[in-house]
Design a protein around this motif. Structure first.
Motif, PDB file in Angstrom:
ATOM      1  N   MET A 235       0.829  -1.203   0.000  1.00  0.00           N
ATOM      2  CA  MET A 235       0.000   0.000   0.000  1.00  0.00           C
ATOM      3  C   MET A 235       0.868   1.261   0.000  1.00  0.00           C
ATOM      4  O   MET A 235       0.602   2.209  -0.740  1.00  0.00           O
ATOM      5  N   MET A 236       1.910   1.259   0.819  1.00  0.00           N
ATOM      6  CA  MET A 236       2.804   2.419   0.841  1.00  0.00           C
ATOM      7  C   MET A 236       3.458   2.604  -0.537  1.00  0.00           C
ATOM      8  O   MET A 236       3.577   3.725  -1.026  1.00  0.00           O
ATOM      9  N   ASP A 237       3.852   1.494  -1.178  1.00  0.00           N
ATOM     10  CA  ASP A 237       4.460   1.587  -2.512  1.00  0.00           C
ATOM     11  C   ASP A 237       3.469   2.169  -3.523  1.00  0.00           C
ATOM     12  O   ASP A 237       3.835   2.993  -4.369  1.00  0.00           O
ATOM     13  N   ALA A 238       2.208   1.721  -3.445  1.00  0.00           N
ATOM     14  CA  ALA A 238       1.187   2.236  -4.368  1.00  0.00           C
ATOM     15  C   ALA A 238       0.987   3.733  -4.149  1.00  0.00           C
ATOM     16  O   ALA A 238       0.856   4.508  -5.105  1.00  0.00           O
ATOM     17  N   MET A 239       0.987   4.158  -2.878  1.00  0.00           N
ATOM     18  CA  MET A 239       0.821   5.574  -2.560  1.00  0.00           C
ATOM     19  C   MET A 239       1.986   6.413  -3.115  1.00  0.00           C
ATOM     20  O   MET A 239       1.773   7.457  -3.750  1.00  0.00           O
ATOM     21  N   ILE A 240       3.190   5.914  -2.882  1.00  0.00           N
ATOM     22  CA  ILE A 240       4.381   6.643  -3.351  1.00  0.00           C
ATOM     23  C   ILE A 240       4.355   6.753  -4.877  1.00  0.00           C
ATOM     24  O   ILE A 240       4.646   7.810  -5.456  1.00  0.00           O
ATOM     25  N   THR A 241       3.940   5.663  -5.535  1.00  0.00           N
ATOM     26  CA  THR A 241       3.908   5.653  -6.997  1.00  0.00           C
ATOM     27  C   THR A 241       2.817   6.585  -7.527  1.00  0.00           C
ATOM     28  O   THR A 241       3.032   7.319  -8.499  1.00  0.00           O
ATOM     29  N   ALA A 242       1.662   6.589  -6.881  1.00  0.00           N
ATOM     30  CA  ALA A 242       0.588   7.500  -7.300  1.00  0.00           C
ATOM     31  C   ALA A 242       1.057   8.947  -7.215  1.00  0.00           C
ATOM     32  O   ALA A 242       0.812   9.749  -8.125  1.00  0.00           O
ATOM     33  N   GLU A 243       1.763   9.282  -6.143  1.00  0.00           N
ATOM     34  CA  GLU A 243       2.240  10.663  -5.991  1.00  0.00           C
ATOM     35  C   GLU A 243       3.305  10.993  -7.031  1.00  0.00           C
ATOM     36  O   GLU A 243       3.373  12.115  -7.531  1.00  0.00           O
ATOM     37  N   LEU A 244       4.114  10.002  -7.385  1.00  0.00           N
ATOM     38  CA  LEU A 244       5.111  10.199  -8.436  1.00  0.00           C
ATOM     39  C   LEU A 244       4.416  10.511  -9.766  1.00  0.00           C
ATOM     40  O   LEU A 244       4.773  11.461 -10.469  1.00  0.00           O
ATOM     41  N   LEU A 245       3.385   9.713 -10.081  1.00  0.00           N
ATOM     42  CA  LEU A 245       2.701   9.871 -11.372  1.00  0.00           C
ATOM     43  C   LEU A 245       1.930  11.183 -11.439  1.00  0.00           C
ATOM     44  O   LEU A 245       1.630  11.682 -12.517  1.00  0.00           O
ATOM     45  N   LEU A 246       1.597  11.741 -10.277  1.00  0.00           N
ATOM     46  CA  LEU A 246       0.936  13.053 -10.252  1.00  0.00           C
ATOM     47  C   LEU A 246       1.958  14.181 -10.118  1.00  0.00           C
ATOM     48  O   LEU A 246       1.607  15.323  -9.821  1.00  0.00           O
ATOM     49  N   ASN A 247       3.223  13.818 -10.308  1.00  0.00           N
ATOM     50  CA  ASN A 247       4.306  14.814 -10.345  1.00  0.00           C
ATOM     51  C   ASN A 247       4.529  15.514  -9.004  1.00  0.00           C
ATOM     52  O   ASN A 247       4.910  16.672  -8.957  1.00  0.00           O
ATOM     53  N   LYS A 248       4.239  14.782  -7.912  1.00  0.00           N
ATOM     54  CA  LYS A 248       4.465  15.380  -6.591  1.00  0.00           C
ATOM     55  C   LYS A 248       5.863  15.058  -6.065  1.00  0.00           C
ATOM     56  O   LYS A 248       6.321  15.670  -5.103  1.00  0.00           O
ATOM     57  N   ASN A 249       6.488  14.047  -6.627  1.00  0.00           N
ATOM     58  CA  ASN A 249       7.881  13.736  -6.291  1.00  0.00           C
ATOM     59  C   ASN A 249       8.675  13.634  -7.591  1.00  0.00           C
ATOM     60  O   ASN A 249       8.114  13.375  -8.654  1.00  0.00           O
ATOM     61  N   LEU A 250       9.999  13.796  -7.471  1.00  0.00           N
ATOM     62  CA  LEU A 250      10.861  13.754  -8.639  1.00  0.00           C
ATOM     63  C   LEU A 250      11.128  12.302  -9.031  1.00  0.00           C
ATOM     64  O   LEU A 250      11.398  11.463  -8.172  1.00  0.00           O
ATOM     65  N   TYR A 251      11.060  12.003 -10.334  1.00  0.00           N
ATOM     66  CA  TYR A 251      11.329  10.636 -10.771  1.00  0.00           C
ATOM     67  C   TYR A 251      12.818  10.307 -10.713  1.00  0.00           C
ATOM     68  O   TYR A 251      13.667  11.107 -11.097  1.00  0.00           O
ATOM     69  N   CYS A 252      13.125   9.078 -10.204  1.00  0.00           N
ATOM     70  CA  CYS A 252      14.417   8.453 -10.448  1.00  0.00           C
ATOM     71  C   CYS A 252      14.157   6.956 -10.387  1.00  0.00           C
ATOM     72  O   CYS A 252      13.101   6.533  -9.915  1.00  0.00           O
ATOM     73  N   ASP A 253      15.095   6.123 -10.884  1.00  0.00           N
ATOM     74  CA  ASP A 253      14.834   4.681 -10.937  1.00  0.00           C
ATOM     75  C   ASP A 253      14.567   4.103  -9.548  1.00  0.00           C
ATOM     76  O   ASP A 253      13.805   3.158  -9.399  1.00  0.00           O
ATOM     77  N   SER A 254      15.206   4.673  -8.551  1.00  0.00           N
ATOM     78  CA  SER A 254      15.019   4.150  -7.192  1.00  0.00           C
ATOM     79  C   SER A 254      14.080   5.055  -6.393  1.00  0.00           C
ATOM     80  O   SER A 254      14.346   5.393  -5.254  1.00  0.00           O
ATOM     81  N   PHE A 255      12.933   5.430  -7.016  1.00  0.00           N
ATOM     82  CA  PHE A 255      12.050   6.417  -6.374  1.00  0.00           C
ATOM     83  C   PHE A 255      11.446   5.908  -5.068  1.00  0.00           C
ATOM     84  O   PHE A 255      11.185   6.689  -4.162  1.00  0.00           O
ATOM     85  N   LEU A 256      11.260   4.574  -4.953  1.00  0.00           N
ATOM     86  CA  LEU A 256      10.701   4.048  -3.694  1.00  0.00           C
ATOM     87  C   LEU A 256      11.683   4.261  -2.540  1.00  0.00           C
ATOM     88  O   LEU A 256      11.309   4.775  -1.485  1.00  0.00           O
ATOM     89  N   GLU A 257      12.939   3.886  -2.773  1.00  0.00           N
ATOM     90  CA  GLU A 257      13.944   4.082  -1.713  1.00  0.00           C
ATOM     91  C   GLU A 257      14.163   5.570  -1.446  1.00  0.00           C
ATOM     92  O   GLU A 257      14.338   5.974  -0.299  1.00  0.00           O
ATOM     93  N   ALA A 258      14.147   6.359  -2.522  1.00  0.00           N
ATOM     94  CA  ALA A 258      14.370   7.807  -2.358  1.00  0.00           C
ATOM     95  C   ALA A 258      13.292   8.401  -1.465  1.00  0.00           C
ATOM     96  O   ALA A 258      13.578   9.180  -0.564  1.00  0.00           O
ATOM     97  N   TYR A 259      12.043   7.996  -1.691  1.00  0.00           N
ATOM     98  CA  TYR A 259      10.948   8.507  -0.864  1.00  0.00           C
ATOM     99  C   TYR A 259      11.153   8.079   0.584  1.00  0.00           C
ATOM    100  O   TYR A 259      10.992   8.867   1.517  1.00  0.00           O
ATOM    101  N   ARG A 260      11.513   6.808   0.778  1.00  0.00           N
ATOM    102  CA  ARG A 260      11.638   6.307   2.152  1.00  0.00           C
ATOM    103  C   ARG A 260      12.754   7.010   2.911  1.00  0.00           C
ATOM    104  O   ARG A 260      12.647   7.224   4.112  1.00  0.00           O
TER     105      ARG A 260
END
Ligand code: THG
Length: 261
Positions: A235-260
């Motif tokens: 669920m946390m991964d889905a949330m982080i990804t949804a925010e990425l796709l809405l351009n709320k976080n910066l994309y990088c290949d390791s966006f899950l770890e970057a968010y954490r």
């Protein structure tokens, strides 16, 4: 996205037992694990675990704030619980919750002002939980007007459109999502919008899948807070990804770890 950890709730058997036996370790472990998993706030709810809800809530607040510095969201159906709990808590509290009924607003709006608290407000009125999008929006408007009259700014409110189990009423999630989209238009700056996510999957199998799918759709409609289980990694991964796709976080290949981090 404000993640409010839902696990310190007497509805869960482990918490219920811990409240009854005043077992600090169980509560503090749940508090630490939820914060480590990404919760910025923790919902604290005695539920029906104690015949003395005020004492039990005070114990939960003291025990939790001893372990973590995350914000606490004081959640109770009993009004007498709030004043002592808000006095005992040292941070900026979230009060969970008022309804849109006038006598409820007359109790909770002054309480929130007195304690410099944020306030969750359910779109429920004198006739109960509405079933349409429009009724939810109408109650949200009443809540915002009452808050303005009392001098509580809209951005200190979290409007909750009330999520019901999909197993019971299958047309409701669509109305909840539509209402979320409209709440944002009601004030400037807009109020926050929160849901109790796990309600959606009560009495269902595939709970985690149902929860995270609603979370992602809610975020797409403007949801910016949720009472949820942060220990559910998917669920946390889905949330982080949804925010990425809405351009709320910066994309990088390791966006899950970057968010954490
Ligand atoms: N809005 C607001 N506050 C809320 C809710 C809401 N507070 C309470 C609740 N709803 C959110 N918290 C939970 C916590 C647990 C569950 C659902 C919502 C849950 N519990 C298991 C169950 O009922 O199946 C308990 C059983 C167990 O696993 O031990 O699903 O909507 N503002």
């Amino acid at each position: 996205m404000l993640v409010i950890g839902e696990r310190i709730n007497g509805m869960f058997r482990d918490v219920r037992r811990a409240i009854q036996g005043r077992d600090k370790e169980v509560i503090q472990d749940l508090a630490r694990r939820q914060v480590e998993a990404g919760a910025q706030a923790l919902d604290i709810n005695v539920g029906t675990a104690s015949a003395e809800p005020v004492e039990a809530m005070l114990w939960l607040v003291e025990t939790t704030q001893e372990a973590v510095s995350a914000r606490l969201c004081i959640d109770s159906a009993k009004r007498e619980v709030f004043e002592p709990a808000l006095e005992a808590y040292k941070g900026r509290p979230i009060i969970n919750s008022t309804t849109g009924a006038q006598e409820s607003l007359d109790f909770f709006l002054p309480l929130a002002l007195k304690h410099d608290a944020e306030l969750i407000a359910l779109t429920i009125d004198e006739s109960g939980v509405p079933s349409s999008t429009e009724a939810r929006v109408e109650i949200a408007m009443r809540i915002l007007v009452a808050a303005m009259e009392y001098g509580l700014p809209p951005e200190t409110l979290y409007i909750d459109p009330v999520v019901l189990p999909v197993s019971a009423l299958q047309d409701q999630p669509g109305h909840v999502l539509a209402a979320i989209g409209q709440f944002r238009q009601l004030a400037s700056p807009p109020p926050h919008i929160v849901v109790g996510l796990s309600n959606i999957s009560q009495n269902s199998t595939e709970r985690s899948l149902i929860n995270r799918t609603l979370l992602v759709m809610g975020i797409a409609h403007g949801l910016d807070a949720a009472l949820m289980d942060p220990l559910d990694t998917e669920m946390m991964d889905a949330m982080i990804t949804a925010e990425l796709l809405l351009n709320k976080n910066l994309y990088c290949d390791s966006f899950l770890e970057a968010y954490r981090r």
